[in-house]
Design a protein around this motif. Sequence first.
Motif, short mmCIF file in Angstrom:
data_model
loop_
_atom_site.label_atom_id
_atom_site.label_comp_id
_atom_site.label_asym_id
_atom_site.label_seq_id
_atom_site.Cartn_x
_atom_site.Cartn_y
_atom_site.Cartn_z
N GLY A 193 0.77 -1.23 0.00
CA GLY A 193 0.00 0.00 0.00
C GLY A 193 0.80 1.28 0.00
N TYR A 194 2.13 1.21 0.24
CA TYR A 194 2.91 2.45 0.38
C TYR A 194 3.60 2.88 -0.92
N GLY A 195 3.71 2.01 -1.89
CA GLY A 195 4.27 2.41 -3.17
C GLY A 195 5.75 2.74 -3.13
N TYR A 251 0.27 6.44 -4.04
CA TYR A 251 0.08 5.48 -2.95
C TYR A 251 0.63 6.04 -1.64
N ASP A 254 -1.17 8.92 0.31
CA ASP A 254 -2.45 8.46 0.83
C ASP A 254 -2.25 7.71 2.15
N GLN A 255 -1.27 6.82 2.18
CA GLN A 255 -0.99 6.06 3.40
C GLN A 255 -0.42 6.96 4.49
#
Length: 378
Positions: A193-195, A251, A254-255
């Motif tokens: 989720g962190y990209g 990503y 957002d996280q």
Amino acid sequence: MTRISRRTALAGFGAASLAAACVSAPLPPQAPAPAADAARPFAPVHSRRDRITRTVVGLRPFRPQGFRLEAERFGEKTVIHNYGHGGCGVTLSWGTSHRAAVMAAETGAEDIAILGGGVMGLTSALVLARRGHTVTVHADVMHPNTTSNIAGALWLPSSLYDRGVASEDFLRLNWQVTREAHRGFLPFVNRPGYGVSWVRHSEVSNRVRDPRYQLPGGDDLYPGLEILTRETRFGFAYEERYHTLMIDPDYYLDQLMKDAQLAGARFIARRFDSLDEVLALPQRTIVNCTGLGAAKLFGDETLIPIRGQLSHLLPQPEVNYSYTAPGHGSALYMFPRQTGLILGGSHGRGDYSLDPSEDDLTRMIDGHAALAQRAAFS
């Protein structure tokens, strides 16, 4: 108005200073490395207009003397400045934001305000909230609409100051902060989720670099470094090839915002038009992460916008490398992401326009297409 000095005592980051003496010293001659994988075919970038999904423009907050990281007193208020990183805001965020958070905590305030909703504001908010502070973020523009959301965000913090203007003190600080920032990103690599991931990057040049200087923060931060003068990518005279971090703001930010909210940070949409409005906040400690906005709010006349334009292309999963290469008028770069390929290479110094430039678009599409053509024969 009085100014207090920047504090440098940082828990967990003391080892970063060991390489400070290497900031400006050229490296001794190094034999070119064998071209271990340079001759292997690699997938060409399909740089065409019909593959463009979006073109975006952002303004980098640049200061010739380098970023501002210091405390300033306004009566009973203390403002911690953390802005002016040029195009390196994402890459340096864990370094300067951690320091800014420590400086804010050292004022003794429990309740802290943060100005700015970009990567510096989000990171400062997360650090402070996790330290137990009551944190309120005030920003006119919030994620996902900030300049940070537009960043290319390859971890290679360079071109954030003018070498002829920056002081030796700043160069030493920047070296330390760069190493701290790199260390801050490592726990996020391949975290779902962190990209954030490793990518094999090539920086090519028309001439051999002699003398050669270390990469930002030290060569040891770039695993697998090779110096190539034959069988180089695209057939240029010189190549530095290494692994570095690729950060996808779509990503990552957002996280980061979710993490800050989970830690207790509050976000308020608000525009400040004057310093008096800022100083009217109830908090006596304020962290200023306003980027170009600091020119108006705090009278920083050294801030210069550097316009950057990026075009996103349809994804090419087979493109698992990135590059920076000479181009007509400005360097060209390509960064691969899950959401698509990022084409860049514009540096409009002093240009405030947020409108996409047709000339820049043509230069980048044609320039990257020409590099792909060279790849077929290199």
